[in-house]
Design a protein around this motif. Structure first.
Motif, PDB file in Angstrom:
ATOM      1  N   THR A 275      39.404  35.824  40.663  1.00 25.58           N
ATOM      2  CA  THR A 275      37.998  35.671  40.250  1.00 25.58           C
ATOM      3  C   THR A 275      37.329  34.515  40.987  1.00 25.58           C
ATOM      4  O   THR A 275      36.218  34.642  41.509  1.00 25.58           O
ATOM      5  N   GLY A 276      38.035  33.382  41.076  1.00 24.80           N
ATOM      6  CA  GLY A 276      37.443  32.210  41.716  1.00 24.80           C
ATOM      7  C   GLY A 276      37.150  32.452  43.187  1.00 24.80           C
ATOM      8  O   GLY A 276      36.123  32.016  43.705  1.00 24.80           O
TER       9      GLY A 276
ATOM     10  N   LEU B   4      36.559  27.131  33.003  1.00 24.99           N
ATOM     11  CA  LEU B   4      37.398  26.134  33.669  1.00 24.99           C
ATOM     12  C   LEU B   4      38.733  25.985  32.935  1.00 24.99           C
ATOM     13  O   LEU B   4      39.788  25.879  33.560  1.00 24.99           O
TER      14      LEU B   4
ATOM     15  N   ILE C 268      48.041  26.108  34.887  1.00 22.51           N
ATOM     16  CA  ILE C 268      48.581  25.100  35.799  1.00 22.51           C
ATOM     17  C   ILE C 268      48.978  23.853  35.013  1.00 22.51           C
ATOM     18  O   ILE C 268      50.056  23.291  35.221  1.00 22.51           O
TER      19      ILE C 268
ATOM     20  N   PHE D 238      41.011  28.868  33.784  1.00 28.60           N
ATOM     21  CA  PHE D 238      41.606  28.814  35.121  1.00 28.60           C
ATOM     22  C   PHE D 238      42.622  27.681  35.262  1.00 28.60           C
ATOM     23  O   PHE D 238      43.568  27.798  36.036  1.00 28.60           O
ATOM     24  N   LEU D 239      42.405  26.603  34.542  1.00 30.93           N
ATOM     25  CA  LEU D 239      43.280  25.457  34.759  1.00 30.93           C
ATOM     26  C   LEU D 239      44.426  25.358  33.756  1.00 30.93           C
ATOM     27  O   LEU D 239      45.434  24.711  34.027  1.00 30.93           O
TER      28      LEU D 239
ATOM     29  N   TRP E 237      37.370  25.963  54.625  1.00 31.89           N
ATOM     30  CA  TRP E 237      37.484  27.267  53.965  1.00 31.89           C
ATOM     31  C   TRP E 237      36.190  27.670  53.304  1.00 31.89           C
ATOM     32  O   TRP E 237      35.874  28.845  53.191  1.00 31.89           O
TER      33      TRP E 237
ATOM     34  N   ILE F 292      48.220  23.761  48.178  1.00 28.01           N
ATOM     35  CA  ILE F 292      47.128  23.082  47.474  1.00 28.01           C
ATOM     36  C   ILE F 292      46.655  21.871  48.272  1.00 28.01           C
ATOM     37  O   ILE F 292      45.454  21.635  48.409  1.00 28.01           O
TER      38      ILE F 292
ATOM     39  N   GLN G 136      38.795  21.359  52.674  1.00 30.27           N
ATOM     40  CA  GLN G 136      37.774  22.012  51.854  1.00 30.27           C
ATOM     41  C   GLN G 136      36.602  22.590  52.627  1.00 30.27           C
ATOM     42  O   GLN G 136      36.226  23.737  52.444  1.00 30.27           O
TER      43      GLN G 136
ATOM     44  N   PHE H 298      33.592  22.342  39.253  1.00 23.87           N
ATOM     45  CA  PHE H 298      33.742  23.714  38.776  1.00 23.87           C
ATOM     46  C   PHE H 298      34.227  24.626  39.894  1.00 23.87           C
ATOM     47  O   PHE H 298      35.145  25.427  39.721  1.00 23.87           O
ATOM     48  N   ARG H 299      33.600  24.451  41.057  1.00 25.60           N
ATOM     49  CA  ARG H 299      33.939  25.315  42.184  1.00 25.60           C
ATOM     50  C   ARG H 299      35.424  25.204  42.535  1.00 25.60           C
ATOM     51  O   ARG H 299      36.122  26.190  42.692  1.00 25.60           O
ATOM     52  N   LEU H 300      35.901  23.967  42.616  1.00 30.32           N
ATOM     53  CA  LEU H 300      37.306  23.744  42.951  1.00 30.32           C
ATOM     54  C   LEU H 300      38.228  24.271  41.860  1.00 30.32           C
ATOM     55  O   LEU H 300      39.242  24.916  42.135  1.00 30.32           O
ATOM     56  N   GLY H 301      37.858  23.985  40.617  1.00 28.55           N
ATOM     57  CA  GLY H 301      38.694  24.399  39.485  1.00 28.55           C
ATOM     58  C   GLY H 301      38.861  25.904  39.419  1.00 28.55           C
ATOM     59  O   GLY H 301      39.958  26.422  39.205  1.00 28.55           O
ATOM     60  N   TYR H 302      37.767  26.631  39.645  1.00 30.17           N
ATOM     61  CA  TYR H 302      37.841  28.093  39.584  1.00 30.17           C
ATOM     62  C   TYR H 302      38.647  28.650  40.747  1.00 30.17           C
ATOM     63  O   TYR H 302      39.267  29.698  40.649  1.00 30.17           O
ATOM     64  N   PHE H 303      38.586  27.936  41.869  1.00 29.13           N
ATOM     65  CA  PHE H 303      39.225  28.447  43.085  1.00 29.13           C
ATOM     66  C   PHE H 303      40.716  28.153  43.122  1.00 29.13           C
ATOM     67  O   PHE H 303      41.475  28.864  43.781  1.00 29.13           O
ATOM     68  N   LEU H 304      41.126  27.108  42.390  1.00 22.64           N
ATOM     69  CA  LEU H 304      42.524  26.654  42.462  1.00 22.64           C
ATOM     70  C   LEU H 304      43.550  27.785  42.279  1.00 22.64           C
ATOM     71  O   LEU H 304      44.530  27.845  43.026  1.00 22.64           O
ATOM     72  N   PRO H 305      43.371  28.692  41.304  1.00 22.73           N
ATOM     73  CA  PRO H 305      44.373  29.760  41.149  1.00 22.73           C
ATOM     74  C   PRO H 305      44.605  30.579  42.411  1.00 22.73           C
ATOM     75  O   PRO H 305      45.706  31.073  42.635  1.00 22.73           O
TER      76      PRO H 305
END
Lengths: 312, 323
Positions: free
Chosen positions: B196-197, A47, A54, A50-51, A301, A291, A298, B134-141
C-alpha cells in the motif's frame, strides 16, 4: 549549544513560514477543525497499522520461547538493564541454529543484490540511452517487446529459467540468481525516460564535433549526467533481488549459497523450530541493509517513483 | 540532430548529403545496437529464451522407459501433443487455485489501491504539513522482503504469541486467522501491508506534480475542497492508478510468497493452493504429473489468464474513461 539550538529554531521557523506560504489558503478553503482532526486520526491509525508489526518484531527479538508466549506481547519481557543480555542470548541462538551460516547468508544477499543491481543498472541505462538518442532498425519493435514484458508475470519465467540453467549446469551457482535478476524492463524504462529528458542533444553534438567516439561520449559524459537516475535504478534492482524468493528457492540447494531470506525460510519451515525470538532477530538483521539503503538514498527513490508515476 | 551532424561532416556540400546520410544512418544503426546489445543479450537469455523453452517443453512429458513394472528406467522426453494442456485445463486443483487468486485479486487489489489513493490524497491535502514522517512510515513495509513480512505476520496470527489475537480475545472476539474461510483474507492483509505504501508514494508523486494554479482557478470558480479532490486530483492520478492496478493484477495472479510461508504454520494450505505454488511443485516433481512439461503448461495457461485479465481491465477502464 545554545547558539546551535537557536539557529535550528530559526531555521525551523523559516521552514514553517515557507510551508504556510505554499499552503496559504483563503479562509473559505481552510479545512474546519473537525476535518483536520479526522484527517490526523486516520493518518495516525494507518501509521500504527504499518509500523506495529515492525515494532512487535523488535520486541519479540529479545524474548526466549517461554517469554514469547507468557509475557506481554507489546513490551519487552525483561527490564531495560537486562536487555543487552537477552539480545546476546538470542543472537548466539540465531548463530547456533544457522550453524554459523547467518552472516554468510547476509553476505550472499549482498553479493546477489549488489552484483545484479550494478550489472542491471549499467546495461539498462545503455539500452535506455540507445533508444532515446539513436535511430536504429528494429528500435520500436525492441521497445515494444521490452515494455510488454513489464506486464509479463516475472515469476512465470522462473520455471523455464530453472530448466535452462539446469540444462547448462548452472543451477546451484551464484550466477543462477545473478543473471535473471540483472535484467529489468522497468530499469530500461526508467533509463530511457531519464536519457530522453536529461541528456541534451546539443551536448552530444558538441562532443562529436570535438571528435569524441560514441563509447567515450557515453562513458565520460552521459553516465555522469545519468548518475542520479542510475542510483534509482540500482536501488530498485537491489531491493527486487533482495526480496526475490521463488528464484533462489528453485535455483539453489546448498546451504552456503542461500540468501538471507531463503535461510530464514528454511528455519521457519523446520518442524522442530520453536525459537521465534531468535528468528525475529535474524529477520531484523536480514532487512537492515535494505532499510539503511532506503533511508540513505531517500531522494533518489522518491525521484524514481515520481518518474514512474508521471510518465507512466 | 542527425541533420546537423551530417551538414557539419559534409562540410556544407549539399550534393554530397545523400550518400553521406545513408552512411551516417548506418553508423547510427550500428551505434544504437551496440549500446543495446548487452541488455538485449541478457534480455533474450532471461525473457525470450525461457518463453520459447516453456512453449516447446509444454508439448513433452518425461516418462521412464525400459525399467520394467517398477519403473527405474531411464527418463526420456516424449512428445505428448496437447496432453499437458488438457491436464491443466481439466485439473480441479488448477482451477481451484485460479479461483483463489481471482477472489484474492478482486478483493485485495481494489482495497489496496483505494487505501493508497485515500492516504495519498489525505497527505497531499492542505491539512497535513509535516508529511515526511507519514510518507516514510507508510513506505517502510515495502523495504521488508515478502518472506520476512510473511514470517512476522504468521507470528502475529498465531494465537499463542500474538498480542493482536490475545487482545481481541480479551475483548471477547475470538478469531482464528488460519480458519478456512479467513486464511485468504489473512494472506491478503500481508500483501496489502507490504504494497500500500509503495502505491501511495506513486500516487502522491502524481498528485504533487499537479500545478497549484489549477487549485486556485477552481477556487475562484467556487469549488470546495471535496470537489477539487474529485474533479482535479482524481483525474490527474488516473494513469498512475491504471498502471498500479495492472501491475497489481499481474502480481496477485502469481501469488506465491505469502501462501508458501503460511504453509509452514497451516498444513491446510496445499501444494497447489495457488497456481504459482502448483507450477513450482510440479516442476520440482512433488506433484504428479511432474516435470518441465506439465509445469510449463501451467505457467503458460497462467500467463494467458493474466494477460486476458490485464487486457480486459485496461479495455473496461478505457471505456469508462471515454464515457
Amino acid at each position: 549549544m545554545i547558539a546551535m539550538s537557536s539557529q535550528a529554531r530559526a531555521r525551523r521557523k523559516a521552514e514553517k513560514l515557507q510551508a504556510k506560504a505554499a499552503n496559504d489558503l483563503p479562509r473559505s478553503m481552510r479545512p474546519s477543525p473537525v476535518v483536520k482532526v479526522i484527517t490526523i486520526v486516520v493518518l495516525v491509525a494507518a501509521l500504527i497499522y504499518f509500523l506495529f508489526p515492525i515494532y512487535w518484531a523488535i520486541v519479540a527479538s529479545t524474548k526466549n520461547p517461554s517469554q514469547m508466549t507468557g509475557s506481554n506481547g507489546l513490551w519487552f519481557a525483561v527490564g531495560i538493564d537486562q536487555l543487552p543480555d537477552a539480545i546476546a542470548t538470542n543472537y548466539s541462538k540465531l548463530l547456533g541454529w544457522t550453524r554459523g551460516q547467518f552472516w554468510r547468508w547476509v553476505l550472499n544477499s549482498l553479493i546477489y543484490s549488489g552484483v545484479s543491481a550494478a550489472v542491471g543498472t549499467i546495461v539498462a541505462v545503455m539500452a535506455g540511452y540507445a533508444t532515446a538518442k539513436f535511430n536504429f532498425r528494429g528500435k520500436n519493435a525492441a521497445i515494444g517487446v521490452i515494455m510488454g514484458c513489464m506486464l509479463m508475470p516475472a515469476a512465470l519465467l522462473t520455471i523455464p529459467q530453472y530448466s535452462i540453467f539446469h540444462a547448462v549446469h548452472l543451477t546451484n551457482t551464484m550466477l543462477a540468481v545473478i543473471i535473471p535478476c540483472s535484467v529489468s524492463p522497468f530499469g530500461f524504462f526508467l533509463g530511457r525516460v531519464y536519457a530522453q529528458s536529461s541528456v541534451p542533444n546539443e551536448l552530444l553534438e558538441a562532443a562529436r564535433i570535438d571528435g569524441a567516439g560514441e563509447a567515450r561520449i557515453f562513458f565520460t559524459i552521459v553516465l555522469r549526467i545519468l548518475a542520479p537516475a542510475m542510483v534509482t535504478i540500482f536501488l530498485f534492482l537491489f531491493v527486487a533481488t533482495w526480496n526475490n524468493f521463488l528464484l533462489p528457492l528453485m535455483m539453489l540447494s546448498s546451504d552456503s549459497l542461500k540468501p538471507v531470506t531463503l535461510g530464514l525460510y528454511g528455519m521457519v519451515s523446520l518442524a522442530t523450530f520453536n525459537d521465534r525470538g531468535a528468528l525475529m532477530m535474524g529477520a531484523l538483521l536480514g532487512v537492515l541493509p535494505v532499510i539503511v539503503l532506503f533511508l540513505g538514498l531517500q531522494r533518489y527513490w522518491q525521484a524514481g517513483l515520481a518518474a514512474g508515476a508521471v510518465k507512466g | 540532430m542527425t541533420a546537423t551532424t551530417q551538414s557539419a561532416k559534409a562540410g556544407g556540400a549539399r550534393r554530397a548529403a545523400k550518400p553521406k546520410r545513408s552512411n551516417a544512418a548506418k553508423r547510427e544503426n550500428r551505434t544504437g545496437w551496440a549500446f543495446m546489445a548487452p541488455f538485449g543479450i541478457l534480455f533474450a537469455l532471461v525473457f525470450i529464451l525461457p518463453i520459447i523453452w516453456a512453449v516447446y517443453s509444454s508439448f513433452f512429458r518425461q516418462v521412464s522407459e525400459g525399467g520394467g513394472a517398477y519403473g527405474g528406467g531411464e527418463l526420456v522426453n516424449q512428445f505428448v501433443g496437447f496432453e499437458n494442456f488438457q491436464y491443466v485445463l481439466t485439473s480441479s486443483n488448477f482451477w481451484g487455485g485460479i479461483g483463489r487468486v481471482l477472489i484474492y485479486t478482486l478483493i485485495q487489489v481494489p482495497i489496496m489501491i483505494i487505501a493508497a489513493l485515500a492516504l495519498a490524497m489525505l497527505i497531499d491535502s492542505f491539512v497535513v504539513k509535516h508529511i515526511t514522517g507519514f510518507r516514510l512510515g507508510y513506505f517502510l513495509p515495502y523495504a521488508i522482503p515478502g518472506v520476512v513480512a510473511s514470517i512476522i505476520w504468521v507470528y502475529l496470527y498465531n494465537g499463542q504469541i500474538s498480542p493482536i489475537v490475545k487482545g481481541l480475545a480479551a475483548l471477547g472476539i475470538n478469531v482464528d486467522f488460519f480458519a478456512d474461510n479467513i486464511v485468504l483474507a489473512s494472506m491478503a492483509n500481508i500483501t496489502t501491508w507490504t504494497f500500500t505504501g509503495y502505491n501511495m508514494l506513486i500516487f502522491l508523486a502524481a498528485l504533487q506534480a499537479i500545478p497549484h494554479e489549477l487549485y486556485e482557478a477552481a477556487r475562484i470558480d467556487g469549488a470546495n475542497g471535496f470537489q477539487i479532490a474529485m474533479k482535479i486530483k482524481l483525474p490527474n492520478v488516473r494513469s498512475a492508478a491504471l498502471l498500479a492496478m495492472l501491475l497489481s493484477i499481474v502480481g496477485t495472479i502469481q501469488l506465491f510468497n505469502e501462501p508458501q510461508i503460511m504453509q509452514t504454520a497451516d498444513p491446510g494450505i496445499s501444494k497447489s493452493y495457488t497456481p504459482m505454488m502448483m507450477a513450482m511443485n510440479t516442476s520440482q516433481g512433488t506433484l504428479t504429473p511432474g516435470g518441465d512439461g506439465p509445469a510449463s503448461a501451467i505457467a503458460i495457461v497462467m500467463a494467458l489468464i493474466a494477460g486476458v485479465l490485464a487486457m480486459a481491465y485496461a479495455l473496461v477502464e478505457r471505456k469508462v474513461n471515454a464515457e
